[in-house]
Design a protein around this motif. Structure first.
Motif, PDB file in Angstrom:
ATOM      1  N   SER A  44      63.777  15.078  31.151  1.00 16.04           N
ATOM      2  CA  SER A  44      63.996  16.297  31.813  1.00 16.04           C
ATOM      3  C   SER A  44      64.179  16.067  33.307  1.00 16.04           C
ATOM      4  O   SER A  44      63.765  14.998  33.709  1.00 16.04           O
ATOM      5  CB  SER A  44      62.983  17.475  31.835  1.00 16.04           C
ATOM      6  OG  SER A  44      61.814  16.874  32.275  1.00 16.04           O
ATOM      7  N   ASN A  76      63.761  17.527  37.384  1.00 15.70           N
ATOM      8  CA  ASN A  76      63.076  18.701  38.019  1.00 15.70           C
ATOM      9  C   ASN A  76      64.025  18.996  39.315  1.00 15.70           C
ATOM     10  O   ASN A  76      64.055  18.145  40.195  1.00 15.70           O
ATOM     11  CB  ASN A  76      61.729  18.298  38.513  1.00 15.70           C
ATOM     12  CG  ASN A  76      60.999  19.372  39.374  1.00 15.70           C
ATOM     13  OD1 ASN A  76      61.516  19.935  40.229  1.00 15.70           O
ATOM     14  ND2 ASN A  76      59.639  19.486  39.040  1.00 15.70           N
ATOM     15  N   GLU A 131      51.037  29.234  38.736  1.00 22.03           N
ATOM     16  CA  GLU A 131      52.435  28.930  38.344  1.00 22.03           C
ATOM     17  C   GLU A 131      52.792  28.359  39.541  1.00 22.03           C
ATOM     18  O   GLU A 131      53.857  27.443  39.303  1.00 22.03           O
ATOM     19  CB  GLU A 131      53.589  29.992  38.299  1.00 22.03           C
ATOM     20  CG  GLU A 131      53.228  30.755  36.780  1.00 22.03           C
ATOM     21  CD  GLU A 131      53.964  32.034  36.713  1.00 22.03           C
ATOM     22  OE1 GLU A 131      54.206  32.563  37.588  1.00 22.03           O
ATOM     23  OE2 GLU A 131      53.859  32.560  35.611  1.00 22.03           O
ATOM     24  N   ALA A 187      51.446  22.039  37.779  1.00 20.72           N
ATOM     25  CA  ALA A 187      52.124  22.862  36.848  1.00 20.72           C
ATOM     26  C   ALA A 187      53.666  22.345  36.817  1.00 20.72           C
ATOM     27  O   ALA A 187      54.261  22.381  35.919  1.00 20.72           O
ATOM     28  CB  ALA A 187      52.095  24.357  37.215  1.00 20.72           C
ATOM     29  N   GLU A 188      53.923  21.941  38.161  1.00 24.85           N
ATOM     30  CA  GLU A 188      55.392  21.350  38.280  1.00 24.85           C
ATOM     31  C   GLU A 188      55.550  20.205  37.282  1.00 24.85           C
ATOM     32  O   GLU A 188      56.537  19.971  36.495  1.00 24.85           O
ATOM     33  CB  GLU A 188      55.648  20.842  39.621  1.00 24.85           C
ATOM     34  CG  GLU A 188      55.832  21.877  40.749  1.00 24.85           C
ATOM     35  CD  GLU A 188      57.404  22.615  40.590  1.00 24.85           C
ATOM     36  OE1 GLU A 188      58.140  21.955  39.918  1.00 24.85           O
ATOM     37  OE2 GLU A 188      57.413  23.795  41.047  1.00 24.85           O
ATOM     38  N   ARG A 193      55.156  21.032  33.296  1.00 21.56           N
ATOM     39  CA  ARG A 193      56.230  21.758  32.824  1.00 21.56           C
ATOM     40  C   ARG A 193      57.181  20.739  32.214  1.00 21.56           C
ATOM     41  O   ARG A 193      57.937  21.012  31.301  1.00 21.56           O
ATOM     42  CB  ARG A 193      56.954  22.710  33.828  1.00 21.56           C
ATOM     43  CG  ARG A 193      56.432  24.098  34.285  1.00 21.56           C
ATOM     44  CD  ARG A 193      57.158  24.582  34.990  1.00 21.56           C
ATOM     45  NE  ARG A 193      56.470  25.827  35.461  1.00 21.56           N
ATOM     46  CZ  ARG A 193      55.848  25.910  36.789  1.00 21.56           C
ATOM     47  NH1 ARG A 193      56.194  24.944  37.489  1.00 21.56           N
ATOM     48  NH2 ARG A 193      55.239  26.971  36.981  1.00 21.56           N
ATOM     49  N   GLN A 194      57.144  19.560  32.560  1.00 23.57           N
ATOM     50  CA  GLN A 194      58.109  18.517  31.987  1.00 23.57           C
ATOM     51  C   GLN A 194      57.505  17.715  31.055  1.00 23.57           C
ATOM     52  O   GLN A 194      58.087  17.077  30.047  1.00 23.57           O
ATOM     53  CB  GLN A 194      58.703  17.842  33.051  1.00 23.57           C
ATOM     54  CG  GLN A 194      59.512  18.414  34.201  1.00 23.57           C
ATOM     55  CD  GLN A 194      60.032  17.769  35.213  1.00 23.57           C
ATOM     56  OE1 GLN A 194      59.339  17.618  36.591  1.00 23.57           O
ATOM     57  NE2 GLN A 194      61.135  17.047  35.318  1.00 23.57           N
ATOM     58  N   LEU A 244      51.473  24.210  28.028  1.00 26.40           N
ATOM     59  CA  LEU A 244      51.086  24.374  29.353  1.00 26.40           C
ATOM     60  C   LEU A 244      50.590  26.028  29.433  1.00 26.40           C
ATOM     61  O   LEU A 244      51.498  26.790  29.096  1.00 26.40           O
ATOM     62  CB  LEU A 244      52.110  24.336  30.409  1.00 26.40           C
ATOM     63  CG  LEU A 244      52.021  24.995  31.769  1.00 26.40           C
ATOM     64  CD1 LEU A 244      50.912  24.117  32.417  1.00 26.40           C
ATOM     65  CD2 LEU A 244      53.268  24.810  32.448  1.00 26.40           C
ATOM     66  N   THR A 248      49.543  28.945  31.854  1.00 32.87           N
ATOM     67  CA  THR A 248      49.751  29.370  33.298  1.00 32.87           C
ATOM     68  C   THR A 248      49.477  30.683  33.651  1.00 32.87           C
ATOM     69  O   THR A 248      49.124  31.641  32.644  1.00 32.87           O
ATOM     70  CB  THR A 248      51.074  29.157  33.683  1.00 32.87           C
ATOM     71  OG1 THR A 248      51.905  30.180  32.931  1.00 32.87           O
ATOM     72  CG2 THR A 248      51.510  27.917  33.584  1.00 32.87           C
TER      73      THR A 248
END
Length: 393
Positions: free
Chosen positions: A259, A261, A308, A313-314, A317-318, A323, A325
């Motif tokens: 992924s 970002n 979030e 969390a950044e 998410r990947q 996850l 939240t």
């Protein structure tokens, strides 16, 4: 964003003086076989256009065509309003300077002498340098901070030193348009940033127009005004960098297995496949090194409860398998708490990345989650606690 929708008014004005570099309906390739077709470029003074795309997409071929290293198959290229095919060699070199990936092999030539070769468009037929030329050489050496390399043999330098010398020669030429093919090649982190800072400064203060190719997407995001995205012989997009740096588009452009970002322009490997047997209690950035270690060990993990807007969390998410939240600035809800509790019940390993001072009013229920997990860990058959550094894994 289709290139056909980018600045339509400009495309109707061949040789528009508002643009230092233009390409209209350009096709590039080799031996009459197109590699990339229907290229449109409209570059103003002070702007940086970066070419991105997979290896072999045609980025270098396009740059060589723009700099007259290769002849175009069709279309028109104008430089400061003039068709480049009609420009004399000296006028062309005074207007456009190029740094390609090819490295010259010199014999007993110092770095200062190589940089000075960029002044040949301004010298007489005898090639004699004048005071202005020597001043330009000195300024270029100073700008690249390579004064100490001036008297050294070019061939004796490291790859990174050679790249900086060649870039100094490109700048020494005093052109208004720069064509740069992978200018950050061979440079370490410091000099990559130095070079891009210099490019941004030159564009802003000197009004230079710059076209370059970059493989480092994080650097391209930081320095570029516009992107030209090439894949499979086609221009996939052309437009403002901040609009094109989106996860789905970059993933499609490069066929990424992982992924991207768009906030930080970082690439990540995909989440570890398989059952999720690890639960990480994290927050405030403390989970990031734990997530990295788990991925390196090939362990799928769940993590939460994270707000979030939390740093953890950044990344989660990947690369996290799950996850959990909560909305930013909201206390942890019953729904989020029970979702995390369900993930914890499925886990075999519990990792607490938080410290006691990390439990505030907004995440107080994470303390409850921790206490429940530690209670389960008293029965090793139920759950095992592992330290954040995974040393006891």
């Amino acid at each position: 964003m289709n290139p056909a929708n980018f600045d339509q008014a400009a495309k109707s004005n061949t040789g528009n003086q508002d643009y230092l570099l233009q390409a209209q309906k350009l096709s590039v390739g080799y031996k009459g076989v197109p590699l990339v077709e229907d290229i449109q470029i409209h570059l103003k003074a002070g702007h940086i256009l970066t070419l991105i795309g997979p290896n072999g997409a045609g980025k270098s071929t396009l740059l060589k065509t723009l700099s007259r290293q290769l002849q175009s198959l069709s279309g028109c290229i104008t430089l400061a309003g003039q068709d480049i095919a009609q420009m004399g060699a000296k006028a062309f070199a005074q207007t456009l300077s190029v740094l390609l990936t090819d490295r010259p092999r010199t014999e007993r030539m110092t770095n200062a002498e190589l940089v000075a070769s960029g002044r040949h468009p301004y010298t007489s037929s005898l090639g004699n340098l004048g005071p202005e030329d020597y001043l330009a050489v000195e300024e270029s050496l100073n700008l690249l901070n390579i004064q100490d390399l001036a008297k050294k043999d070019f061939m004796q330098g490291s790859d990174g030193q050679k790249q900086r010398v060649l870039f100094a020669r490109t700048l020494c030429q005093g052109a208004r348009v720069l064509i740069l093919d992978e200018p950050t090649s061979f440079l370490d982190i410091r000099y990559k940033l130095d070079l891009l800072t210099i490019l941004r400064q030159l564009a802003r203060e000197k009004g230079l127009a710059i076209v370059m190719s970059l493989h480092e997407l994080d650097l391209a995001q930081k320095v570029s005004d516009d992107l030209l995205c090439i894949k499979d012989g086609h221009i996939k997009a052309y437009g403002p960098a901040d609009q094109l740096f989106q996860n789905s588009f970059i993933q499609e452009l490069y066929d990424l297995p992982g992924s991207f970002n768009p906030h930080f322009a970082n690439l990540e490997m995909p989440p570890t496949p398989g059952p999720c047997k690890v639960f990480v209690l994290a927050g405030k950035g403390r989970g990031i090194p734990v997530y990295r270690r788990l991925q390196q060990h090939g362990l799928a993990f769940a993590t939460g409860v994270l707000h979030e807007n939390d740093l953890d969390a950044e990344l989660a998410r990947q690369i996290a398998s799950q996850l959990i939240t909560e909305k930013a600035f909201y206390p942890i809800s019953d729904a989020s708490f029970h979702q995390a509790l369900a993930a914890l019940d499925q886990a075999e390993i519990f990792i607490n990345a938080l410290e006691e001072d990390d439990f505030g009013p907004g995440n107080a229920r994470n303390r409850d989650l921790r206490d429940l997990a530690l209670k389960h860990c008293q029965n090793p058959r139920s759950l095992r606690q592992v330290s954040p550094d995974l040393s006891d894994l």
